[in-house]
Design a protein around this motif. Sequence first.
Motif, short mmCIF file in Angstrom:
data_model
loop_
_atom_site.label_atom_id
_atom_site.label_comp_id
_atom_site.label_asym_id
_atom_site.label_seq_id
_atom_site.Cartn_x
_atom_site.Cartn_y
_atom_site.Cartn_z
N CYS A 42 -20.06 4.53 -2.36
CA CYS A 42 -18.64 4.20 -2.44
C CYS A 42 -18.46 2.70 -2.58
O CYS A 42 -19.28 1.91 -2.09
N THR A 43 -17.40 2.31 -3.26
CA THR A 43 -16.94 0.93 -3.30
C THR A 43 -15.47 0.92 -2.92
O THR A 43 -14.68 1.69 -3.49
N TYR A 44 -15.12 0.06 -1.96
CA TYR A 44 -13.73 -0.07 -1.54
C TYR A 44 -13.34 -1.53 -1.64
O TYR A 44 -14.07 -2.42 -1.18
N LEU A 45 -12.21 -1.77 -2.27
CA LEU A 45 -11.72 -3.14 -2.35
C LEU A 45 -10.27 -3.19 -1.90
O LEU A 45 -9.52 -2.22 -2.02
N GLU A 46 -9.93 -4.34 -1.34
CA GLU A 46 -8.55 -4.60 -0.94
C GLU A 46 -8.11 -5.87 -1.63
O GLU A 46 -8.72 -6.93 -1.45
N ALA A 47 -7.07 -5.78 -2.44
CA ALA A 47 -6.62 -6.91 -3.26
C ALA A 47 -5.23 -7.34 -2.84
O ALA A 47 -4.33 -6.50 -2.69
N VAL B 225 -14.24 -7.02 -1.27
CA VAL B 225 -14.96 -5.88 -1.81
C VAL B 225 -16.08 -5.49 -0.85
O VAL B 225 -16.84 -6.36 -0.39
N VAL B 226 -16.19 -4.20 -0.57
CA VAL B 226 -17.26 -3.66 0.25
C VAL B 226 -17.94 -2.55 -0.55
O VAL B 226 -17.26 -1.69 -1.12
N ARG B 227 -19.25 -2.58 -0.56
CA ARG B 227 -20.01 -1.62 -1.38
C ARG B 227 -21.02 -0.88 -0.51
O ARG B 227 -21.78 -1.49 0.23
N ALA B 228 -21.02 0.46 -0.61
CA ALA B 228 -21.94 1.30 0.18
C ALA B 228 -22.86 2.05 -0.78
O ALA B 228 -22.60 3.20 -1.13
N GLY B 229 -23.92 1.38 -1.22
CA GLY B 229 -24.91 2.03 -2.08
C GLY B 229 -24.43 2.36 -3.47
O GLY B 229 -25.11 3.08 -4.20
#
Length: 699
Positions: A424-429, A438-442
Motif C-alpha cells: 500500500c501507498t498512502y499520501l496526505e496532501a 507519503v508512506v509506503r508499505a512494500g
Amino acid sequence: MVDPAADALSLPEDWPAHPDLSLALNRMGSFDWDLDAGLMHMDRAALDVFQMDADEYDGRPESLSARVPPTEAIRLDGMVTQALKGGGAHYGAYFRIRGRDGGLRWTHTQGTIRRDETGRPHRIIGIVRDATQELAESSARIQVDADRRRQTSVVESTTAALAHARTVQDVIDVLKDSRGLEHLGAASVVMGLLEAGRIHLVADGPEDSHVPGTRYTRVDEQYPMSEVVRTLTPRFIESPEDFATSYPVLWPDISGLGITSAAYLPLIAQARPIGALGLLYSDKNGFSADDRNVLVALGSSIGQSLQRAMLFEQEHDLAEGLQQAMLPRRIPEVPGAQIAVRYRSARLGRDIGGDWYDVIPLPGGRVGAVIGDVQGHDIHAAAVMGQLRIVLRAYAAEGHSPATVMARASVFLHELDTDRFATCTYLEADLATGVVQVVRAGHVDPLLQDTDGSCRRLPVQGGMPLGLSAEFGRLDYPVTLLELDPGQSLLLYTDGLVERPGSDLDEGMQWLTALVRNGPRDLQLLADHLCEVVDERGGDDDVAILLLRRKGGYTPQTGGRLQQHVAQGDPEALSTARHMIRAAVRAWGAGERADEAELVADELITNALLHTDGGAIVTLRMLAAPERRLRVEVEDRSSALPRRREAGESGVSGRGLLLVDRLVDAWGVESRGSGKCVWSEFIIQDRAEIPATPAVNCP
C-alpha cells in the motif's frame, strides 16, 4: 509389394506330376521354374490368373512380359534375384499385371527355392493368385480405420482446445474457429443453452444460415434441439425426407441450405441438460455406428467444457461485483486538485485481485490518497481489500498521521482471520501549501509528472507490507515529505501496470515513465490511455491507477492543517518537520512569522523528545476566526506538565519556555488522554493591514 514373411509351400517332390487339388479349389495357380533349363511350367489356373491361353505361353518367363508392366517386371525380378543370391528359401510379393482389357489388376505370388547339396539354387516351386479383391477390401478397411482415427483425432484436438476455454464465448470460438468440425464434414453448427425453460441460441454459422425466430425457443416446441434437451438422447437425422417429416416447422426455413443430414446432441453436465449442439451436413447421407460414437463423445466433451465455462463466468461475475461494490462508487470533488482513477480487472475470468484505490477528503483543505494490492487473485483477496479500504479511511478521518494510519492498518490486517498481506501507498496532501507526506508499505514507488510533461520515478522510503510489519514488530513507517508545485501530478498504481512478460520491475518502471511522458496531458485522457495500453499488451493481473494533480491559486477558506510524527532518535524526521512548518507557514500567507513559528515548534518538539519516553506529533493549523492565527501543537505521551524556570548565567537549559513565551501571542497546555498537548498561537495580520515600508532616500 514384397512379402518376405511368406509361409513355406508344402508341395510333393514330384510336383507337377500330381498337382494339389486344394490350390485349384482356392483359385490359385501353381508354377515350377527350372532355373537350369530356364523353363517355367504353369498350370491352367496360373495361366487364368494372367488371362492367357495355353497356346499363348511357350514355357519361358519372357512370354509373360505382355501381361507384366516393365516397372513391375523390374521390381519382381530384383526381388527374386535378391532371394536367390541372399541364400533365402522363400519369397513373396504383390505385383500388378495388365488384363486383356488393358486394366491393371493386383496379383500375389509365393515361391520356395530348392538348392542342391552345394547350396546352388536350381528350382523354384510356387503359386500365383489374383489379389485385386483382397487388396480392395484391405484398402477399404484401411480407409475405415483412417476415417476412425481422423474422427477420433478431431474429438481429441477439439477437447484439447476446449481445455483452454474459460468462458462460454471461448467455447463458441473453439467450435467456430477450429478445423475440427470442418474435418467432420459439418457445413454449419448451431448451439443453444438452456435458460429458464427456453433454449437460447448462442452460436450459429455460417451467418446466412440463421433462421429468424429461433433465437429463443421453448423446450416443448417441435424443434430438434428442444427434443434432445427433453429426452437427453441424440437425434440423428438421416435424410432431407426425415428432416421434413420430423420437423415440419423448421424444415421450410432451412430446406434451401442444401442440408442432407444432421446430428443434434444434448449437452449434459452432472446428469442435467445445459443445452444442445447441432451439426448440419450438406454431403452426408446417414450415420454409421462409428460416426455416432464419435459425435456423442464430442457432445460430452463440449457439455463438460460449457459447464466449466458457465461456472467460471458465474464466479467471475460474483467476484467482480463484490470488488466493484467495495471500490468507491464515485470520487469526491476535492478543491485544489484534479483526480483521475481507473480500475481494470484481470482478463483471466475469476482471477481478479485485491487492488484498490481511495480518495479521502480531510479537514483544512487536505486530501488523502490510497493505492493498494492485497495478495492473491480470488474472492477472498477482494473481501480483504474491502475491509482494508474501510479501516484506512476511518484511521485517516480520525486525524492520525500517515505513519500511524499505515501502522494501525497493518495491525488490523494481522489480527484479521487471514494469511494475506497487502502492499500500500498512502499520501496526505495539503493542497494549499503543496506539502505531501507519503508512506509506503512494500508498494511500488509513485511517479511524478512535471508541468512540462516530463516524468520520473519518485523514490519513497518504505516499510514492510501491511500485515507483515505487525507480525515482525516493525511498525515504524518512515514518512517522505515532498512539495508538489501547481500543475505537477503524482501517479499511484499497482504492480499490474508495470509487470511485463520477460521484463523486470525496473524495466517496467522505465516503460511506464516513457508512456506517461509521451501520453496525453489531460489527466482523464492519460488514465484512459494507460488502461488502453495495458489492454493491448495483455496481462493476468488487475490494475488500479490514481492520478492526482495540484491546481494553482487554491487557498482553503477554513485555513490549513498539517501533521507530522517525529520519533525519538530520528533526526531526519525532525528536519522534515521543520521543512514542513516553513513551507506551510509561507503558503498560508504567514511568511512574516515563519522564523518565529519554526523556532517555537523546534523548541517544543525538542522538549517532548528529551523529557518524555515516546516521540512527538506536531500539528499546524491556520485558524480563520475571530482573527487569523497560526496554531502550533506538539503532542506527547507524558502527562507531566511543563514548567517555566529561570536559567542561571551559565545554564544551558531552562530557557526554552521563556523563549516561547516571548515569541508567541499565546500558549498553553491541554491534557490529551494519557498525554498532553503544548500549543502556541501567532496572530497573522492580513496583507492589507501590514504597514508599508517607508521609502529611504539616499543622499
